[in-house]
Design an enzyme around this catalytic site. Structure first.
Site, short mmCIF file in Angstrom:
data_model
loop_
_atom_site.label_atom_id
_atom_site.label_comp_id
_atom_site.label_asym_id
_atom_site.label_seq_id
_atom_site.Cartn_x
_atom_site.Cartn_y
_atom_site.Cartn_z
N GLU A 94 14.15 -2.72 53.03
CA GLU A 94 12.81 -2.15 53.18
C GLU A 94 11.85 -3.18 52.59
O GLU A 94 11.78 -3.34 51.37
CB GLU A 94 12.71 -0.81 52.45
CG GLU A 94 13.63 0.26 53.02
CD GLU A 94 13.36 0.58 54.47
OE1 GLU A 94 12.21 0.35 54.93
OE2 GLU A 94 14.27 1.03 55.17
N CYS A 97 3.62 -1.47 49.58
CA CYS A 97 4.06 -2.18 50.79
C CYS A 97 3.36 -1.67 52.04
O CYS A 97 3.38 -2.34 53.08
CB CYS A 97 5.57 -2.05 50.95
SG CYS A 97 6.17 -0.35 50.99
#
Length: 482
Positions: A207, A241
């Protein structure tokens, strides 16, 4: 501290032996492990939030509770409600698919949301019947020590182990022969981790991040877009993110957009340097990196607009408190480092377009980001944007929400990651779907391709007929060509 690789390998070996001896965890055992871990974290969350604030420099405990306790709690509660159903073999003609735990799962969390990004995948792995070793980010020293005690008081190391060491420890951790490795972090480090795991043929879920774009369509509500973009860009000091890195705006609206965005920030942050709601940049290294990106862009011709009253007095950016004011860059050239490097701070680049296709072409020509955002109607232009661009997820007229949809997979693609988790997708990520054939050929029927170099005329006729039938089937399903 440094964990020697031999010690990490000992823990892994101990967990794998316990996993094999157990022979498959029941639903009751899985629920017990998931529940004990979740309760251990949540019941100590006041102390965890305070520790994280200290490690960051300043991070409001309320923010930590909102973003590091509630999102994964709902996801894991949903998982607990469905474990029995997800564990059931899937019947198929001639057999079934077994939902089998993989074994020992390694989880490497990230420093920006260390609780969520370490424990949510770990909880999913436990729900899938695995043992778990977690590597906690080295930056959060006080938080890591607290969590290490909480976990060791709750679990034997054969079930769940919490590792909090230095960078060398993380490197050793990535080289272990796990049955699955889950990593959250930057594309640069993700590549290193994936290469280390590949040497042992360890399957990896990554991820990552990337440069997340926003497109403001001509039909967008500009005031709505400004208010939500402003909040999305600076949440957790921009250290998310999913935060947007750049925005495309109709060229004639660029000046108005920038003015409205600065005004929005100034109305929210009447003070900034001493504001307890402002999150510090995590450390001096990242502070210097973000300031360097801005300085490089300005040196190459970009224009800078900064919110926060202390900036005019020369008090911001402030390296001691590691606070950077909301900053907007316009006319950024392609040669600027910020055009390619993820910012991970409260800085937004603004581009102007004459035709929406300019924005779409720019986004599609670059590595796929983790998130993309569109402000405007759900019409032809938005659907074209969905068709012509790729990203981990998309949110319309808001920020971050695609990552919070109940049951929706969360993950990136290409440069922004591989694989996904959350809900059943998380359960499936840590589960091996093993095909089991239970059908038996009638006695006397042999495999025509084994034992003889020749196939009987009868069998050859059967094969040719079957191929012809398949061709007709495909032809019948082809769309009519005009």
């Amino acid at each position: 501290m440094t964990y020697e690789k031999a010690e990490l390998e000992r823990i892994l070996s101990t967990q794998r032996a316990a996993f094999l001896a157990e022979g498959g965890a029941s639903a009751e055992v899985r629920k017990s492990r998931v529940g004990r871990l979740a309760i251990a974290i949540l019941s100590n969350f006041d102390a965890i939030a305070e520790a994280l604030s200290t490690d960051y420099g300043n991070r409001p405990p309320e923010l930590t509770k909102a973003l590091e306790a509630l999102p994964w709690s709902e996801d894991i509660l949903h998982t607990l409600d469905n474990i029995e159903k997800w564990m059931e073999p899937q019947e198929i003609p001639g057999g079934f698919i077994q939902q089998k735990p993989k074994g020992v799962v390694g989880v490497m969390g990230a420093w920006n949301f260390p609780v969520t990004l370490t424990f949510e995948p770990a909880l999913s792995a436990l729900a899938a019947g695995n043992r778990v070793m977690m590597n906690f980010p080295e930056y959060q020293v006080k938080t890591g020590r607290l969590l290490a005690k909480i976990i060791s008081d709750t679990f034997d190391e054969t079930e769940v182990t919490f590792i909090h060491g230095d960078l060398s420890t993380a490197q050793h951790f990535s080289e272990l022969r796990f049955d699955h490795l889950f990593f959250t972090g930057s594309p640069k480090i993700g590549s290193i981790v994936a290469q280390a795991a590949a040497k042992n043929l360890v399957p990896v879920t990554t991820e990552l991040g990337g440069k997340n774009p926003i497109v403001i369509a001509p039909d967008a509500d500009l005031n709505l877009a400004v208010s939500r973009i402003a909040a999305t860009r600076v949440v957790n000091g921009g250290q998310v993110c999913l935060c947007p890195d750049y925005v495309w705006v109709p060229r004639g609206t660029v000046a108005e957009f920038v003015e409205k965005l600065i005004s929005q920030y100034n109305s929210v942050f009447t003070t900034y340097l001493e504001n307890p709601a402002v999150v510090s940049i995590v450390n001096a290294k990242n502070f210097d990196r973000i300031v360097g990106l801005v300085d490089d862009a300005i040196a190459k011709g970009a224009k800078k607009y900064v919110a926060a009253p202390e900036h005019e007095a020369g008090l911001l950016p402030d390296r001691e408190s590691r606070k950077i004011p909301p900053t907007i860059l316009v006319d950024v050239p392609a040669s600027a480092e910020i055009s390619d490097e993820e910012v991970f701070g409260p800085v937004l680049v603004v581009y102007g377009y004459d035709d929406l296709q300019e924005a779409i072409d720019y986004i599609s020509a670059r590595p796929a980001p983790l998130a993309a955002y569109w402000y405007g109607d759900d019409g032809v232009d938005f659907r074209r944007f969905l068709d012509r661009t790729t990203s981990g997820g998309v949110t319309l007229n808001d920020g971050l929400l695609h990552a919070l949809l109940p049951g929706a997979p969360f993950g990136g693609i290409g440069n922004s990651g591989s694989g996904a988790y959350h809900g059943k997708t998380g359960f499936d990520t840590f589960t091996h779907r093993r095909s089991v054939a239970t059908i038996t050929r009638p006695e006397g029927v042999a495999n025509p391709l084994v034992g003889s170099p020749l196939v009987s005329e009868q069998m050859q006729g059967y094969l040719d007929g079957a191929i012809a039938t398949a061709i007709k089937g495909f032809e019948a399903r082809l769309p009519e060509l005009k």
